[in-house]
Design an enzyme around this catalytic site. Sequence first.
Site, PDB file in Angstrom:
ATOM      1  CG  HIS A 183      -1.931  -1.063   1.352  1.00 23.11           C
ATOM      2  ND1 HIS A 183      -1.875  -2.370   1.909  1.00 23.11           N
ATOM      3  CD2 HIS A 183      -3.136  -0.911   1.051  1.00 23.11           C
ATOM      4  CE1 HIS A 183      -2.927  -3.155   1.623  1.00 23.11           C
ATOM      5  NE2 HIS A 183      -3.615  -2.241   1.147  1.00 23.11           N
ATOM      6  CG  ASP A 253      -3.879  -5.117  -4.645  1.00 21.61           C
ATOM      7  OD1 ASP A 253      -5.110  -4.704  -4.122  1.00 21.61           O
ATOM      8  OD2 ASP A 253      -3.035  -5.668  -3.830  1.00 21.61           O
TER       9      ASP A 253
END
Length: 331
Positions: A183, A253
Site C-alpha cells: 500500500h 490490486d
Amino acid sequence: MTGSCVDPARVVIEALRLDRWSPGEVEARADRGLELGVGGFILFGGEAERVGRLVERVREGAGRPLWIGADLERGAGQQLRGLTELPPPAALAAHPDPETAVAQAGRTTAEEALSVGINWVIAPVLDLDVEPDNPIIATRSFGSDPRRVGELGGRWIDACQSAGAVACAKHFPGHGRTTEDSHIGLPIIEARAPLLEQDLAPFAAVADRVGSVMAAHVAYPALGSGRAATVSPGIVTGLLRGRLGFEGVISTDAMIMGGIGRNDAEAAVEALAAGCDLMCYPADAGATIEALGRAAADDPALATRLADAVGRVGRRPRRSRLSVRRAGDRR
C-alpha cells in the site's frame, strides 16, 4: 470485436467508499462512474441495507451487468454492518474440522454478499504465512504449507462459487514473503525461483476453477521482473495464463496503492498490456479510461488486448436478486 469499437471504461472498477465518504460523495462518485461507463464498483463499508439500495440503483442506472466487488476475507460483515463477520483464514485453518469450517465460510460469505448485490467476492488470500515480519498477511493466510493452503483455499472457492458469487484468489504470484507494505511502496521479494515455487503452488491448485485472480503490486526478480507483477507480462501472461493455464479474469490490486507507482493511469496501460483484465480502484477513473483509450488507439496490439479483456469481463459476473438481511436476522 475490434479494438476500435471497444469501450476502455468496461475494464475499470471504480471505488465507492461508504466508510470514508459522505452519502453525497458516494452518490456523486457512483453517478460519475455510470456516466463514464465503468465495468463495476468495489465497495468499502456501510450498512448492509444502504449498500443493497446503492447497488440496486447503480445496476438500474447501468442497464447492463456490473462487477460489484468487496474485500470479504472475513465474511460479508468485514465490510458491511448488519451481516456476519467470520474468523480470519488462519483461525478457520486451526478449526478441529477445517475443511467444513472453510467451506461454510465460503458459502456464507457468498450468500450474504449476494443478498446485497455483491457478486464478486475479492477473497480468498492464497499467500503463504512464511515471513514473521510481513506487515499485511499474517492471519489473512490459511497457513505456511503450500499444499494445505491450496486445499483449503480450493474448498473456500468451491463453496463461494457454488453459491453464485465469483471468487478472487489473491495476491498472485504470492505476497507472503514481503517485509514491506505494498500500500505504501513496491516490495521486492529476493527469493530464488525454486523457493517461489512454493508460493505458486496454491494458485496452481485452483487455477482451473477460480473465477478471478488478483495480481500483486510486488516485484519478483527471480521471475524475470524487477517491477510489480501487475505490469509484468512474463508473470501475468507467461506464468498465470501460460504455465498455470488460468482462463478467468485477472484483476489488478488497487491502483491507488504505492506499489504501482505515482502515475497509476499510465500503469493501468502497462497492466492491460501485461495481461490484466480489470483495473481496480484507480485514483481517477476518468484519467485511467482516457489513458487506456489513447494507448489502444495508437497501438493495434494493445487494442486487441483491450478487446480480449472486455470480452472476458463481459462473460461474468452473474446477476443476483437483492434480499437484504437486517442486523439480528437468523437463518
